[in-house]
Design an enzyme around this catalytic site. Sequence first.
Site, mmCIF file in Angstrom:
data_model
loop_
_atom_site.group_PDB
_atom_site.id
_atom_site.type_symbol
_atom_site.label_atom_id
_atom_site.label_comp_id
_atom_site.label_asym_id
_atom_site.label_seq_id
_atom_site.Cartn_x
_atom_site.Cartn_y
_atom_site.Cartn_z
ATOM 1 N N GLU A 210 2.024 -8.074 15.263
ATOM 2 C CA GLU A 210 3.164 -8.977 15.878
ATOM 3 C C GLU A 210 3.005 -9.100 17.351
ATOM 4 O OE1 GLU A 210 7.166 -8.442 13.956
ATOM 5 O OE2 GLU A 210 7.387 -7.319 16.042
ATOM 6 N N HIS B 146 12.839 -12.922 15.704
ATOM 7 C CA HIS B 146 12.827 -11.350 15.168
ATOM 8 C C HIS B 146 14.412 -11.097 15.210
ATOM 9 C CE1 HIS B 146 12.607 -7.196 14.569
ATOM 10 N NE2 HIS B 146 11.374 -7.432 14.276
ATOM 11 N N VAL C 48 0.756 -1.289 0.005
ATOM 12 C CA VAL C 48 0.176 -0.041 0.032
ATOM 13 C C VAL C 48 0.904 1.317 0.084
ATOM 14 C CG1 VAL C 48 -1.459 1.188 1.417
ATOM 15 C CG2 VAL C 48 -2.033 -1.081 1.026
ATOM 16 N N GLY C 49 0.384 2.194 -0.783
ATOM 17 C CA GLY C 49 1.316 3.641 -0.754
ATOM 18 C C GLY C 49 2.384 3.295 -1.614
ATOM 19 N N ASP D 13 6.337 -9.488 4.670
ATOM 20 C CA ASP D 13 6.584 -8.183 4.674
ATOM 21 C C ASP D 13 7.022 -8.114 3.102
ATOM 22 O OD1 ASP D 13 5.497 -7.545 7.156
ATOM 23 O OD2 ASP D 13 7.434 -6.578 7.643
HETATM 24 C C1 LIG Z 1 12.553 -6.731 9.097
HETATM 25 C C2 LIG Z 1 12.179 -6.317 10.572
HETATM 26 O O1 LIG Z 1 12.845 -6.088 11.379
HETATM 27 N N1 LIG Z 1 10.632 -6.081 10.511
HETATM 28 C C3 LIG Z 1 10.241 -5.397 11.595
HETATM 29 C C4 LIG Z 1 9.745 -3.976 11.354
HETATM 30 O O2 LIG Z 1 8.940 -3.754 10.007
HETATM 31 P P1 LIG Z 1 9.010 -2.415 9.446
HETATM 32 O O3 LIG Z 1 8.951 -1.448 10.317
HETATM 33 O O4 LIG Z 1 9.943 -2.599 8.513
HETATM 34 O O5 LIG Z 1 7.420 -2.439 9.175
HETATM 35 P P2 LIG Z 1 6.977 -1.942 7.568
HETATM 36 O O6 LIG Z 1 6.862 -0.533 7.602
HETATM 37 O O7 LIG Z 1 7.734 -2.691 6.467
HETATM 38 O O8 LIG Z 1 5.528 -2.399 7.400
HETATM 39 C C5 LIG Z 1 5.248 -3.908 7.286
HETATM 40 C C6 LIG Z 1 4.582 -4.198 6.047
HETATM 41 O O9 LIG Z 1 3.306 -3.680 5.899
HETATM 42 C C7 LIG Z 1 3.063 -3.205 4.614
HETATM 43 N N2 LIG Z 1 2.975 -1.583 4.381
HETATM 44 C C8 LIG Z 1 3.388 -0.901 5.357
HETATM 45 C C9 LIG Z 1 3.201 0.424 5.378
HETATM 46 C C10 LIG Z 1 2.742 0.984 4.317
HETATM 47 O O10 LIG Z 1 2.715 2.237 4.133
HETATM 48 N N3 LIG Z 1 2.230 0.293 3.166
HETATM 49 C C11 LIG Z 1 2.649 -0.970 3.371
HETATM 50 O O11 LIG Z 1 2.308 -1.821 2.536
HETATM 51 C C12 LIG Z 1 4.220 -3.651 3.724
HETATM 52 O O12 LIG Z 1 4.028 -4.947 3.563
HETATM 53 C C13 LIG Z 1 5.134 -3.703 4.948
HETATM 54 O O13 LIG Z 1 6.281 -4.689 4.560
HETATM 55 O O14 LIG Z 1 8.590 -3.835 12.165
HETATM 56 C C14 LIG Z 1 7.591 -4.464 12.216
HETATM 57 C C15 LIG Z 1 6.653 -4.277 13.641
HETATM 58 O O15 LIG Z 1 5.267 -4.345 12.852
HETATM 59 C C16 LIG Z 1 8.145 -5.809 12.720
HETATM 60 O O16 LIG Z 1 8.630 -5.813 13.721
HETATM 61 C C17 LIG Z 1 9.052 -6.396 11.634
HETATM 62 O O17 LIG Z 1 9.509 -7.862 12.089
HETATM 63 MN MN LIG Z 2 9.832 -3.236 6.742
#
Ligand SMILES: CC(=O)N[C@H]1[C@@H](OP(=O)(O)OP(=O)(O)OC[C@H]2O[C@@H](n3ccc(=O)[nH]c3=O)[C@H](O)[C@@H]2O)O[C@H](CO)[C@H](O)[C@@H]1O
Ligand SMILES: [Mn+2]
Length: 203
Positions: free
Chosen positions: A193, A122, A12-13, A100
């Site tokens: 999570e 994690h 998304v986005g 993800d």
């Molecule tokens: C590799 C790693 O350490 N990942 C951690 C981190 O992920 P992140 O902080 O990297 O989370 P993120 O922002 O990547 O969001 C998770 C997923 O949601 C989806 N998404 C999110 C935002 C957006 O605007 N659009 C969209 O499509 C997308 O598939 C993404 O891969 O934090 C998470 C908390 O929830 C978890 O702890 C994950 O394990």
């Molecule tokens: Mn991520």
Amino acid sequence: MNPRVAVVVLAVGKYTRFLKGFLESGEKYFLVGLRVTYYIFTDNEQDVPNVTLSEGRKITILPVPSAKRWQDVVLSKMKWATVTIDKQIRNEADYLFMMDVDSVFHNRFGAESLSQMSAVLHRAFYKTHQRDQFPYERRPESKAYIPAGEGDYYYTAAVWGGYLEDMYRLVKYCYEQSEEDAKNNIEAVWQEESHLNKYFLYN
Ligand SMILES: CC(=O)N[C@H]1[C@@H](OP(=O)(O)OP(=O)(O)OC[C@H]2O[C@@H](n3ccc(=O)[nH]c3=O)[C@H](O)[C@@H]2O)O[C@H](CO)[C@H](O)[C@@H]1O
Ligand SMILES: [Mn+2]
């Protein structure tokens, strides 16, 4: 046995920009030789790249509305997954992985990963943190609450998978628990999570 594997990702986005790397590396390393369908939930179909897939593999695009807060985006994944497993994926797959989209496969991810349920520790915590430092939800008001002193491992929500029906139960659990939290004006510290980690601890 020729299992059918579903992979659910949300893009998304701005996150559609990660699809190319995810899909291309997936074709190189993820369950090569098996039947895989990538279910891509997106608010922007136009930005889904045209990646060449191997035989037996395909992409299904599922339109979802945009959301403003990233927390809402992340939580909406559990909702759309629950609804879509019910309506469609259940008839098309034996195994389901939730991933993800900003992930890249660097090495072989083989059929040994196909089990009733598997999850990944994690990466930020397992080597460096004591159990009492894991970021579990510690507020009793949340459905994801884990009391101080309890907890064993801390899993990431970035990769988890298993039998379709077991995954369905767990995805639905995360969805319903976060809905309950929303009704009580609380949101678990790490969204789904947190609920996932509670489930793995007590089940
Ligand atoms: C590799 C790693 O350490 N990942 C951690 C981190 O992920 P992140 O902080 O990297 O989370 P993120 O922002 O990547 O969001 C998770 C997923 O949601 C989806 N998404 C999110 C935002 C957006 O605007 N659009 C969209 O499509 C997308 O598939 C993404 O891969 O934090 C998470 C908390 O929830 C978890 O702890 C994950 O394990
Ligand atoms: Mn991520």
